[in-house]
Design an enzyme around this catalytic site. Structure first.
Site, PDB file in Angstrom:
ATOM      1  N   ASP A 261      70.028  -7.259  75.818  1.00 22.40           N
ATOM      2  CA  ASP A 261      68.985  -6.340  75.339  1.00 22.40           C
ATOM      3  C   ASP A 261      69.664  -5.233  74.534  1.00 22.40           C
ATOM      4  OD1 ASP A 261      65.843  -5.610  76.652  1.00 22.40           O
ATOM      5  OD2 ASP A 261      66.852  -4.219  75.281  1.00 22.40           O
TER       6      ASP A 261
ATOM      7  N   ASN B 135      63.897  -0.459  73.328  1.00 25.13           N
ATOM      8  CA  ASN B 135      62.662  -0.028  73.993  1.00 25.13           C
ATOM      9  C   ASN B 135      62.780  -0.107  75.515  1.00 25.13           C
ATOM     10  OD1 ASN B 135      60.000   0.985  73.737  1.00 25.13           O
ATOM     11  ND2 ASN B 135      59.153  -1.032  74.182  1.00 25.13           N
TER      12      ASN B 135
ATOM     13  N   PHE C   4      62.356 -12.828  75.397  1.00 24.13           N
ATOM     14  CA  PHE C   4      61.378 -11.733  75.328  1.00 24.13           C
ATOM     15  C   PHE C   4      61.682 -10.764  74.189  1.00 24.13           C
ATOM     16  CE2 PHE C   4      61.568 -12.735  79.913  1.00 24.13           C
ATOM     17  CZ  PHE C   4      60.228 -12.913  80.191  1.00 24.13           C
TER      18      PHE C   4
ATOM     19  N   SER D 253      51.792 -14.680  72.125  1.00 23.22           N
ATOM     20  CA  SER D 253      50.729 -13.729  72.426  1.00 23.22           C
ATOM     21  C   SER D 253      49.383 -14.328  72.064  1.00 23.22           C
ATOM     22  CB  SER D 253      50.971 -12.468  71.588  1.00 23.22           C
ATOM     23  OG  SER D 253      49.822 -11.665  71.548  1.00 23.22           O
TER      24      SER D 253
ATOM     25  N   TYR E 281      52.915  -8.055  63.124  1.00 25.79           N
ATOM     26  CA  TYR E 281      53.343  -8.414  64.488  1.00 25.79           C
ATOM     27  C   TYR E 281      52.818  -9.799  64.843  1.00 25.79           C
ATOM     28  CZ  TYR E 281      53.217  -8.812  69.542  1.00 25.79           C
ATOM     29  OH  TYR E 281      53.344  -9.288  70.825  1.00 25.79           O
TER      30      TYR E 281
ATOM     31  N   LYS F  16      54.761 -13.652  65.431  1.00 26.35           N
ATOM     32  CA  LYS F  16      54.616 -14.588  66.566  1.00 26.35           C
ATOM     33  C   LYS F  16      54.205 -15.966  66.057  1.00 26.35           C
ATOM     34  CE  LYS F  16      55.627 -11.757  69.903  1.00 26.35           C
ATOM     35  NZ  LYS F  16      56.917 -11.899  70.575  1.00 26.35           N
TER      36      LYS F  16
ATOM     37  N   ASN G 245      48.711   1.020  74.328  1.00 22.96           N
ATOM     38  CA  ASN G 245      47.875   0.142  75.149  1.00 22.96           C
ATOM     39  C   ASN G 245      47.064   0.927  76.171  1.00 22.96           C
ATOM     40  OD1 ASN G 245      50.633  -1.866  74.762  1.00 22.96           O
ATOM     41  ND2 ASN G 245      48.639  -2.552  74.085  1.00 22.96           N
TER      42      ASN G 245
ATOM     43  N   ARG H  52      38.877   0.970  66.821  1.00 23.90           N
ATOM     44  CA  ARG H  52      40.250   0.918  66.282  1.00 23.90           C
ATOM     45  C   ARG H  52      40.310  -0.261  65.315  1.00 23.90           C
ATOM     46  NH1 ARG H  52      45.112   0.280  70.625  1.00 23.90           N
ATOM     47  NH2 ARG H  52      44.093  -1.720  70.921  1.00 23.90           N
TER      48      ARG H  52
HETATM   49  P1  NAD Z   1      59.289  -4.396  75.878  1.00 25.45           P
HETATM   50  O1  NAD Z   1      59.417  -3.620  74.624  1.00 25.45           O
HETATM   51  O2  NAD Z   1      59.144  -3.677  77.161  1.00 25.45           O
HETATM   52  O3  NAD Z   1      60.496  -5.438  76.019  1.00 25.45           O
HETATM   53  C1  NAD Z   1      61.122  -6.003  74.905  1.00 25.45           C
HETATM   54  C2  NAD Z   1      62.635  -5.772  75.074  1.00 25.45           C
HETATM   55  O4  NAD Z   1      63.326  -6.363  73.948  1.00 25.45           O
HETATM   56  C3  NAD Z   1      63.014  -4.305  75.090  1.00 25.45           C
HETATM   57  O5  NAD Z   1      63.810  -4.055  76.242  1.00 25.45           O
HETATM   58  C4  NAD Z   1      63.813  -4.091  73.803  1.00 25.45           C
HETATM   59  O6  NAD Z   1      64.826  -3.122  73.973  1.00 25.45           O
HETATM   60  C5  NAD Z   1      64.346  -5.478  73.544  1.00 25.45           C
HETATM   61  N1  NAD Z   1      64.629  -5.797  72.128  1.00 25.45           N
HETATM   62  C6  NAD Z   1      63.817  -5.620  71.068  1.00 25.45           C
HETATM   63  N2  NAD Z   1      64.425  -6.058  69.944  1.00 25.45           N
HETATM   64  C7  NAD Z   1      65.637  -6.548  70.321  1.00 25.45           C
HETATM   65  C8  NAD Z   1      66.725  -7.121  69.620  1.00 25.45           C
HETATM   66  N3  NAD Z   1      66.693  -7.280  68.297  1.00 25.45           N
HETATM   67  N4  NAD Z   1      67.817  -7.505  70.313  1.00 25.45           N
HETATM   68  C9  NAD Z   1      67.875  -7.338  71.659  1.00 25.45           C
HETATM   69  N5  NAD Z   1      66.880  -6.765  72.360  1.00 25.45           N
HETATM   70  C10 NAD Z   1      65.772  -6.383  71.710  1.00 25.45           C
HETATM   71  O7  NAD Z   1      58.038  -5.385  75.661  1.00 25.45           O
HETATM   72  P2  NAD Z   1      57.305  -6.359  76.680  1.00 25.45           P
HETATM   73  O8  NAD Z   1      55.922  -5.851  76.869  1.00 25.45           O
HETATM   74  O9  NAD Z   1      58.158  -6.614  77.853  1.00 25.45           O
HETATM   75  O10 NAD Z   1      57.201  -7.649  75.766  1.00 25.45           O
HETATM   76  C11 NAD Z   1      58.156  -8.700  75.832  1.00 25.45           C
HETATM   77  C12 NAD Z   1      57.768  -9.769  74.826  1.00 25.45           C
HETATM   78  O11 NAD Z   1      56.433 -10.203  75.104  1.00 25.45           O
HETATM   79  C13 NAD Z   1      57.771  -9.282  73.376  1.00 25.45           C
HETATM   80  O12 NAD Z   1      58.281 -10.318  72.559  1.00 25.45           O
HETATM   81  C14 NAD Z   1      56.303  -9.059  73.086  1.00 25.45           C
HETATM   82  O13 NAD Z   1      55.998  -9.233  71.721  1.00 25.45           O
HETATM   83  C15 NAD Z   1      55.642 -10.138  73.928  1.00 25.45           C
HETATM   84  N6  NAD Z   1      54.252  -9.824  74.288  1.00 25.45           N
HETATM   85  C16 NAD Z   1      53.975  -8.649  74.942  1.00 25.45           C
HETATM   86  C17 NAD Z   1      52.645  -8.327  75.234  1.00 25.45           C
HETATM   87  C18 NAD Z   1      52.296  -7.033  75.917  1.00 25.45           C
HETATM   88  O14 NAD Z   1      51.143  -6.622  75.848  1.00 25.45           O
HETATM   89  N7  NAD Z   1      53.231  -6.372  76.593  1.00 25.45           N
HETATM   90  C19 NAD Z   1      51.596  -9.208  74.874  1.00 25.45           C
HETATM   91  C20 NAD Z   1      51.933 -10.406  74.233  1.00 25.45           C
HETATM   92  C21 NAD Z   1      53.261 -10.695  73.937  1.00 25.45           C
HETATM   93  N1  UFG Z   2      41.675   0.894  74.037  1.00 23.13           N
HETATM   94  C1  UFG Z   2      41.018   2.094  74.092  1.00 23.13           C
HETATM   95  N2  UFG Z   2      41.771   3.241  74.064  1.00 23.13           N
HETATM   96  C2  UFG Z   2      43.131   3.232  74.017  1.00 23.13           C
HETATM   97  C3  UFG Z   2      43.798   1.992  73.970  1.00 23.13           C
HETATM   98  C4  UFG Z   2      43.027   0.832  73.969  1.00 23.13           C
HETATM   99  O1  UFG Z   2      39.785   2.142  74.126  1.00 23.13           O
HETATM  100  O2  UFG Z   2      43.755   4.305  73.992  1.00 23.13           O
HETATM  101  C5  UFG Z   2      40.887  -0.342  74.094  1.00 23.13           C
HETATM  102  C6  UFG Z   2      41.071  -1.248  72.891  1.00 23.13           C
HETATM  103  O3  UFG Z   2      40.160  -0.901  71.865  1.00 23.13           O
HETATM  104  C7  UFG Z   2      40.797  -2.629  73.507  1.00 23.13           C
HETATM  105  C8  UFG Z   2      41.311  -2.483  74.936  1.00 23.13           C
HETATM  106  O4  UFG Z   2      41.343  -1.092  75.197  1.00 23.13           O
HETATM  107  O5  UFG Z   2      39.412  -2.874  73.555  1.00 23.13           O
HETATM  108  C9  UFG Z   2      42.706  -3.049  75.137  1.00 23.13           C
HETATM  109  O6  UFG Z   2      43.600  -2.490  74.166  1.00 23.13           O
HETATM  110  P1  UFG Z   2      45.187  -2.669  74.255  1.00 23.13           P
HETATM  111  O7  UFG Z   2      45.772  -1.913  73.111  1.00 23.13           O
HETATM  112  O8  UFG Z   2      45.656  -2.343  75.627  1.00 23.13           O
HETATM  113  O9  UFG Z   2      45.382  -4.229  74.079  1.00 23.13           O
HETATM  114  P2  UFG Z   2      44.998  -5.183  72.845  1.00 23.13           P
HETATM  115  O10 UFG Z   2      44.149  -6.274  73.428  1.00 23.13           O
HETATM  116  O11 UFG Z   2      44.462  -4.454  71.706  1.00 23.13           O
HETATM  117  O12 UFG Z   2      46.443  -5.706  72.420  1.00 23.13           O
HETATM  118  C10 UFG Z   2      47.251  -6.497  73.278  1.00 23.13           C
HETATM  119  C11 UFG Z   2      48.729  -6.300  72.917  1.00 23.13           C
HETATM  120  C12 UFG Z   2      48.991  -6.778  71.504  1.00 23.13           C
HETATM  121  C13 UFG Z   2      48.495  -8.185  71.344  1.00 23.13           C
HETATM  122  C14 UFG Z   2      47.037  -8.303  71.781  1.00 23.13           C
HETATM  123  C15 UFG Z   2      46.533  -9.710  71.754  1.00 23.13           C
HETATM  124  O13 UFG Z   2      49.081  -4.947  72.993  1.00 23.13           O
HETATM  125  O14 UFG Z   2      50.370  -6.767  71.282  1.00 23.13           O
HETATM  126  O15 UFG Z   2      46.903  -7.835  73.123  1.00 23.13           O
HETATM  127  O16 UFG Z   2      47.324 -10.470  72.579  1.00 23.13           O
HETATM  128  F1  UFG Z   2      48.576  -8.525  70.031  1.00 23.13           F
END
Ligand code: NAD
Ligand code: UFG
Length: 344
Positions: free
Chosen positions: A33, A37, A82, A126, A150, A154, A200, A302
């Site tokens: 990592d 982040n 990840f 995702s 983004y 994916k 989020n 949004r």
């Molecule tokens: P996160 O940011 O907490 O974890 C991602 C980790 O990757 C971080 O620790 C960051 O430091 C590391 N990282 C980023 N770029 C890097 C690089 N170039 N080299 C090495 N390390 C790197 O995010 P998360 O929520 O744990 O998400 C993990 C994965 O799941 C991501 O690929 C994200 O796109 C995907 N995902 C997350 C969500 C969500 O809502 N959390 C939804 C769908 C998909």
């Molecule tokens: N929302 C609010 N206020 C906020 C944040 C979110 O009302 O401050 C609402 C959004 O409009 C949505 C719901 O809460 O209706 C969930 O929003 P999130 O931002 O938590 O999640 P999203 O579904 O928009 O996005 C998530 C991930 C993205 C991914 C997407 C689809 O964060 O990375 O799911 O997988 F692309």
């Protein structure tokens, strides 16, 4: 050398919880990592939970020399990938950053895997790859599209993996399409710590409950949903982690699966619960779990948000023998425990 699972992004939110379950299932884990982040101290929290520290290397998936060294010096069985950037708004402002980090980074990782003949991969995809839902629940056969860099990153990576598999059907790949991960480990030692203002919903709600922010903005109450606010499929991060363990076990033990006749496979699997909750339902659940009021304003929609999004879970149950078990109450209670521990 012990067989090891390379977990890229393993100090992040989902990676840290998955590392805990992998270790508890007996796997050795090596985390790579770049800490863009997350915090290296997460490895200590993991060690406190599991009694075993994962190996940790601070480095970047775009560093091919480093990856080559990691594969040469360790007996890597499989990669759980990840590492990536994940903020939709930031990706619109900085698209090239996302193409470089996510796509170029994955390409570099795949090159190193190919060179080392490590062909087993779980990829963090995702539900965003489904674009605007045409029908609910979303099945894995729903058409794919993207509306921001983004999501495009994916989608491109899934396509790359499709062509890699086509070129060499010995690869064993699973694209895990996450819905909305929330919650934290029940110990409260690891969880979601977004930097700056949370994008989020759940982390924002938790910060309001903790008094760190005055109120929540609810983005739109005029969607075609029961209460007008957006509906999403929130899934506890421990259930999501369990989905990774199930997928990894399937990829590593193909003979255990009656249906697998070929040397490799490429799977696309939703990880969700199959039910949606509105923003107002989330607020009510969080108020109950925290015992604190969550004041909010109704604000404009949004840009880019869809009205409703939830998963069909049939395929995950069929192919991984996995289903989410934790309900909304537990998601909120665990997120709150972690938030309070962070406050000290
Ligand atoms: P996160 O940011 O907490 O974890 C991602 C980790 O990757 C971080 O620790 C960051 O430091 C590391 N990282 C980023 N770029 C890097 C690089 N170039 N080299 C090495 N390390 C790197 O995010 P998360 O929520 O744990 O998400 C993990 C994965 O799941 C991501 O690929 C994200 O796109 C995907 N995902 C997350 C969500 C969500 O809502 N959390 C939804 C769908 C998909
Ligand atoms: N929302 C609010 N206020 C906020 C944040 C979110 O009302 O401050 C609402 C959004 O409009 C949505 C719901 O809460 O209706 C969930 O929003 P999130 O931002 O938590 O999640 P999203 O579904 O928009 O996005 C998530 C991930 C993205 C991914 C997407 C689809 O964060 O990375 O799911 O997988 F692309």
């Amino acid at each position: 050398m012990n067989p090891t699972i390379l977990v890229t992004g393993g100090t992040g939110f989902i990676g840290s919880h998955t590392t805990v379950l992998l270790q508890e299932a007996g796997f050795q884990v090596l985390i790579l990592d770049n800490l863009s982040n997350s915090d290296a101290q997460v490895t200590q929290a993991i060690a406190t939970i599991t009694g075993q520290s994962p190996q940790f290397i601070a480095g970047d998936i775009r560093d091919e020399a480093l990856l080559t060294r990691i594969f040469a010096e360790n007996n890597i069985q499989a990669v759980v990938h990840f590492a990536g950037l994940k903020a939709v708004g930031e990706s619109v402002a900085e698209p090239l950053l996302y193409y470089d980090n996510n796509i170029h980074g994955t390409n570099t990782l795949l090159r190193a895997m190919k060179k080392a003949a490590v062909k087993t991969l779980l990829f963090s995809s995702s539900a965003t790859v489904y674009g605007e839902p045409q029908a609910l629940p979303l099945t894995e056969r729903h058409p794919l599209s993207s509306t921001n860099p983004y999501g495009h990153s994916k989608l491109v990576i899934e396509q790359m993996l499709g062509y890699v598999f086509q070129s060499d059907p010995q690869w064993r790949i699973c694209n895990l399409r996450y819905f909305n991960p929330v919650g934290a480990h029940p110990s409260g030692l690891i969880g979601e710590s977004p930097r700056g203002i949370p994008n989020n919903l759940m982390p924002y709600i938790m910060q309001v409950a903790a008094g760190q922010r005055p109120k929540l903005q609810v983005f739109g109450d005029d969607y075609p949903t029961p209460d007008g606010t957006g509906v999403r499929d929130y899934i506890h991060v421990m259930d999501l982690a369990a989905g990774h363990l199930a997928a990894l076990q399937r990829l590593l033990n193909p003979t255990a699966q009656t249906s697998v006749q070929t040397p490799g496979e490429l799977l696309n699997v939703n990880l969700g619960t199959g039910r949606g909750y509105s923003v107002l339902e989330m607020i009510a659940a969080a108020e109950k779990a925290t015992g604190r009021p969550i004041p909010y304003d109704i604000c404009p929609r949004r840009p880019g948000d869809v009205a409703s999004c939830w998963a069909s879970t049939d395929y995950a149950t069929h192919v991984l023998n996995w289903r989410a078990e934790r309900g909304l109450e537990q998601m909120c209670a665990d997120a709150w425990r972690y938030t309070q521990k962070q406050q000290g």
